[in-house]
Design a protein around this motif. Structure first.
Motif, mmCIF file in Angstrom:
data_model
loop_
_atom_site.group_PDB
_atom_site.id
_atom_site.type_symbol
_atom_site.label_atom_id
_atom_site.label_comp_id
_atom_site.label_asym_id
_atom_site.label_seq_id
_atom_site.Cartn_x
_atom_site.Cartn_y
_atom_site.Cartn_z
ATOM 1 N N GLU A 78 -5.511 1.291 7.487
ATOM 2 C CA GLU A 78 -4.197 1.861 7.167
ATOM 3 C C GLU A 78 -4.502 3.049 6.311
ATOM 4 O O GLU A 78 -5.269 3.104 5.461
ATOM 5 N N ASP A 131 -0.972 3.152 10.708
ATOM 6 C CA ASP A 131 -1.682 1.918 10.819
ATOM 7 C C ASP A 131 -2.533 1.923 12.249
ATOM 8 O O ASP A 131 -2.392 2.761 13.168
ATOM 9 N N ILE A 164 0.859 -1.273 -0.165
ATOM 10 C CA ILE A 164 0.038 -0.001 -0.108
ATOM 11 C C ILE A 164 1.033 1.354 0.193
ATOM 12 O O ILE A 164 0.671 2.341 -0.617
ATOM 13 N N CYS A 165 2.029 1.121 0.660
ATOM 14 C CA CYS A 165 2.917 2.263 0.840
ATOM 15 C C CYS A 165 3.561 2.457 -0.501
ATOM 16 O O CYS A 165 3.667 3.783 -1.052
ATOM 17 N N CYS A 221 2.522 -5.869 8.389
ATOM 18 C CA CYS A 221 3.742 -5.732 9.432
ATOM 19 C C CYS A 221 3.475 -6.169 10.898
ATOM 20 O O CYS A 221 4.308 -6.839 11.327
ATOM 21 N N LEU A 240 1.227 -5.287 2.680
ATOM 22 C CA LEU A 240 2.341 -5.998 3.159
ATOM 23 C C LEU A 240 1.892 -6.032 4.889
ATOM 24 O O LEU A 240 1.973 -5.001 5.391
HETATM 25 N N1 SME Z 1 1.431 -2.081 5.355
HETATM 26 C C1 SME Z 1 2.388 -1.438 4.437
HETATM 27 C C2 SME Z 1 3.661 -1.786 4.865
HETATM 28 C C3 SME Z 1 4.219 -0.902 5.906
HETATM 29 S S1 SME Z 1 3.636 -1.292 7.607
HETATM 30 O O1 SME Z 1 2.299 -0.840 7.515
HETATM 31 C C4 SME Z 1 4.501 -0.266 8.703
HETATM 32 C C5 SME Z 1 2.169 -1.668 3.125
HETATM 33 O O2 SME Z 1 1.259 -2.513 2.505
HETATM 34 O O3 SME Z 1 2.908 -1.012 2.347
#
Ligand code: SME
Length: 147
Positions: free
Chosen positions: A103, A121, A71-72, A96, A94
């Motif tokens: 998020e 988050d 998502i980042c 964590c 992703l």
């Molecule tokens: N969830 C994020 C990764 C970063 S962690 O939340 C700190 C993502 O999907 O990019």
């Protein structure tokens, strides 16, 4: 805390702070919004998001995320805020922390380019709304000169 009050306090904090501005803003957000369970700032370096200051109960293993991944990485690629009410139903996610349910990722842009982002988050499902989005986009804009 009320969003407008927080916005004003953050504005003051930024103008009165000489050092560690990013860490101070991360701390402020974490300490004043209970639903913000983990708050971090990723910096874009050569196509990769590199974790900078963060605050939360646990460290994340995702300290480097390629632009385009997760998502980042999606937010960094499009330059748009990602507001995810249920992370487990988003296949880009992703993980964590097992406790995370929702998020928000807000890009920090300078001259049209994403140079960093705020990632938050929450352990609560559907924790973020349009008010969080507008508030955090203002904070992102205030931070663009401090990356
Ligand atoms: N969830 C994020 C990764 C970063 S962690 O939340 C700190 C993502 O999907 O990019």
């Amino acid at each position: 805390m009320d969003y407008k009050l927080a916005e004003n306090k953050i504005k003051k904090l930024i103008s009165n702070t000489q050092e560690d501005v990013l860490q101070k803003i991360v701390d402020f957000l974490y300490e004043n919004f209970e639903k913000y369970t983990w708050v971090g700032i990723y910096i874009v370096e050569d196509g990769t998001l590199v974790l900078g200051p963060w605050r939360g109960k646990q460290a994340t293993e995702h300290t480097r995320i390629p632009v385009g991944k997760g998502i980042c990485g999606s937010s960094a690629a499009t330059g748009k805020t990602e507001l995810i009410s249920d992370v487990n139903s988003d296949n880009r996610y992703l993980a964590c922390f097992v406790s995370t349910k929702s998020e928000i990722v807000v890009p920090i842009k300078k001259e049209g380019h994403v140079i960093a982002e705020i990632d938050i988050d929450s352990d609560a499902r559907d924790a973020f709304n349009n008010e969080d989005k507008i508030f955090l986009e203002k904070i992102a804009d205030m931070l663009k000169e401090h990356i």
